[in-house]
Design a protein around this motif. Sequence first.
Motif, PDB file in Angstrom:
ATOM      1  N   GLY A  55      32.229 -21.229 -28.907  1.00 25.05           N
ATOM      2  CA  GLY A  55      32.574 -20.385 -29.754  1.00 25.05           C
ATOM      3  C   GLY A  55      31.607 -20.650 -30.916  1.00 25.05           C
ATOM      4  N   MET A  56      30.251 -20.107 -30.403  1.00 26.46           N
ATOM      5  CA  MET A  56      29.321 -19.958 -31.173  1.00 26.46           C
ATOM      6  C   MET A  56      29.023 -18.243 -31.613  1.00 26.46           C
ATOM      7  SD  MET A  56      25.389 -21.417 -30.018  1.00 26.46           S
ATOM      8  CE  MET A  56      25.754 -20.470 -28.707  1.00 26.46           C
ATOM      9  N   LEU A  57      28.700 -18.170 -33.077  1.00 27.24           N
ATOM     10  CA  LEU A  57      28.961 -16.845 -33.502  1.00 27.24           C
ATOM     11  C   LEU A  57      27.244 -16.170 -33.755  1.00 27.24           C
ATOM     12  CD1 LEU A  57      32.087 -17.076 -35.688  1.00 27.24           C
ATOM     13  CD2 LEU A  57      32.277 -15.921 -33.536  1.00 27.24           C
ATOM     14  N   THR A  61      20.839 -15.522 -32.717  1.00 27.45           N
ATOM     15  CA  THR A  61      19.777 -16.842 -31.767  1.00 27.45           C
ATOM     16  C   THR A  61      20.388 -16.442 -29.944  1.00 27.45           C
ATOM     17  OG1 THR A  61      21.704 -18.440 -31.745  1.00 27.45           O
ATOM     18  CG2 THR A  61      19.874 -18.300 -33.113  1.00 27.45           C
ATOM     19  N   GLU A  62      21.974 -15.443 -29.620  1.00 30.40           N
ATOM     20  CA  GLU A  62      21.931 -15.250 -28.555  1.00 30.40           C
ATOM     21  C   GLU A  62      20.747 -13.926 -28.321  1.00 30.40           C
ATOM     22  OE1 GLU A  62      24.192 -15.320 -25.855  1.00 30.40           O
ATOM     23  OE2 GLU A  62      24.573 -17.321 -26.842  1.00 30.40           O
ATOM     24  N   ALA A  63      20.732 -12.770 -29.253  1.00 32.23           N
ATOM     25  CA  ALA A  63      19.750 -11.594 -29.055  1.00 32.23           C
ATOM     26  C   ALA A  63      18.265 -11.822 -28.113  1.00 32.23           C
ATOM     27  CB  ALA A  63      19.043 -11.305 -30.461  1.00 32.23           C
ATOM     28  N   TYR A 350      31.289 -11.384 -21.512  1.00 30.38           N
ATOM     29  CA  TYR A 350      29.902 -11.776 -21.062  1.00 30.38           C
ATOM     30  C   TYR A 350      29.556 -13.531 -21.975  1.00 30.38           C
ATOM     31  CZ  TYR A 350      25.015 -12.858 -19.116  1.00 30.38           C
ATOM     32  OH  TYR A 350      24.330 -13.777 -18.415  1.00 30.38           O
ATOM     33  N   ARG A 351      28.864 -13.557 -22.765  1.00 31.61           N
ATOM     34  CA  ARG A 351      27.478 -14.657 -23.375  1.00 31.61           C
ATOM     35  C   ARG A 351      28.826 -14.246 -24.373  1.00 31.61           C
ATOM     36  NH1 ARG A 351      24.170 -17.349 -21.428  1.00 31.61           N
ATOM     37  NH2 ARG A 351      23.805 -18.674 -23.883  1.00 31.61           N
ATOM     38  N   ASN A 352      30.162 -13.315 -24.749  1.00 31.50           N
ATOM     39  CA  ASN A 352      29.957 -12.926 -26.411  1.00 31.50           C
ATOM     40  C   ASN A 352      31.213 -12.425 -26.524  1.00 31.50           C
ATOM     41  OD1 ASN A 352      27.047 -13.226 -27.961  1.00 31.50           O
ATOM     42  ND2 ASN A 352      26.844 -11.545 -26.012  1.00 31.50           N
TER      43      ASN A 352
HETATM   44  N1  GLY Z   1      27.527 -17.518 -25.894  1.00 32.42           N
HETATM   45  C1  GLY Z   1      27.193 -18.868 -25.563  1.00 32.42           C
HETATM   46  C2  GLY Z   1      27.159 -19.076 -23.719  1.00 32.42           C
HETATM   47  O1  GLY Z   1      28.167 -18.254 -23.315  1.00 32.42           O
HETATM   48  O2  GLY Z   1      26.263 -19.984 -22.846  1.00 32.42           O
END
Ligand code: GLY
Length: 391
Positions: A55-57, A61-63, A350-352
């Motif tokens: 649940g990180m928005l 830091t994901e860039a 994906y991760r987002n």
């Molecule tokens: N957004 C973090 C992960 O996919 O692990």
Amino acid sequence: MPAKGAMMVLSGTDVLVIGHGVVGAIAAWRARVAGLAVTCLDPHPGAGASYAAAGMLAPVTEADFGEHDLVRLNVASAARWPAFAAEVEHASGMDIGFCTSGILSVAYDVGDAQQLDRLCQVQRRWGLEVEELAVAGARDREPLLGPRIAGAYWVPGDHQVDPRALHRALRENLARLGVTTFSVAAARLLTDSAGAVVGAVDTEGVTHLADRVVVAAGHATRALVAPLEGVEAPTRAVKGQIVRLDGRDAGWIGEARIVRGLVQQRPVYVVWRPSGEIIIGATSEELPDDRQSTVGGVFGLLRDARAIIPGLDELPIAELAARARPGSPDNLPLLGQTATPGLILATGHYRNGILLAALTSDACDAIFAQRPLDELWSTADPMRFCTKETR
Ligand code: GLY
């Protein structure tokens, strides 16, 4: 359900949504809010990628290197989150745990510090807000940091939400609006003689007719659309393992915090929720969605998380979970109406997936109003991978 062998056809609905994770639930909600009749199919709503999401928005830091197009979408969605959270909470009457926590990003050793510095320079070129901290300043922000920290950054614009609470609230919204979810998987899409998608057949043999079908089936979208002419969705499973800890007895409650670490080039994150729930994540493995937590995966997460926050040692483990993110070849979603009449894709987040939920909600509003999507979504065109002749 019909007796075995019998064929059953359910009368048509305006929109059939296949997949009831966060993205599918948003598509269904927005379709219903647009005044359309909606049906959903999912044997286990919310038990896929959404279940293991931390649940990180976190657009900053994901860039990562080479992901500028994705960053543009992520930043736009982060800006929409406060209003989106308020809308979901207002409609459901439920708290979804949206907190403006910021993220502390730390490097474990000198090599990690160099790597974070390179990334930080790219992120700043993209206009993202990243503040370099002295190690002492990082300790002021996070007294639980371990002794070996070689660099730190404070990212004030990255926040968090509770994905399971978000999913529960979206389900409540759908229940209040009378949307039916059948606890069954889609076996195949149904087409008419002109090739338009007109519904789906589920694994019990029941036909669900619909004017429009939204496939929000995560990485499984690929297999569902594969038999169709003129559309390709090369989604794939990217396995992520997480460890959930219970910080309540140790008094780790009341605050929303996130620390991300780079530990000898391995990324790890620790997400604290005010309730005392703590998520350590996540592996990123090019493996099928076997939902198995592994010794190596869990060991690696715990080793790296306790390298930056040694005090985690005392906390009980509440849960191990492993789910697959829906990856795409360029890490961008596939979102929008395809060239196949009746077929809409909403996958590849994906991760987002949680971060992009807010902007995905707006995009769904446009789709169901038959308006063009915001220009930002052009990089997520669901037809961009199509090499089949009818493209
Ligand atoms: N957004 C973090 C992960 O996919 O692990």
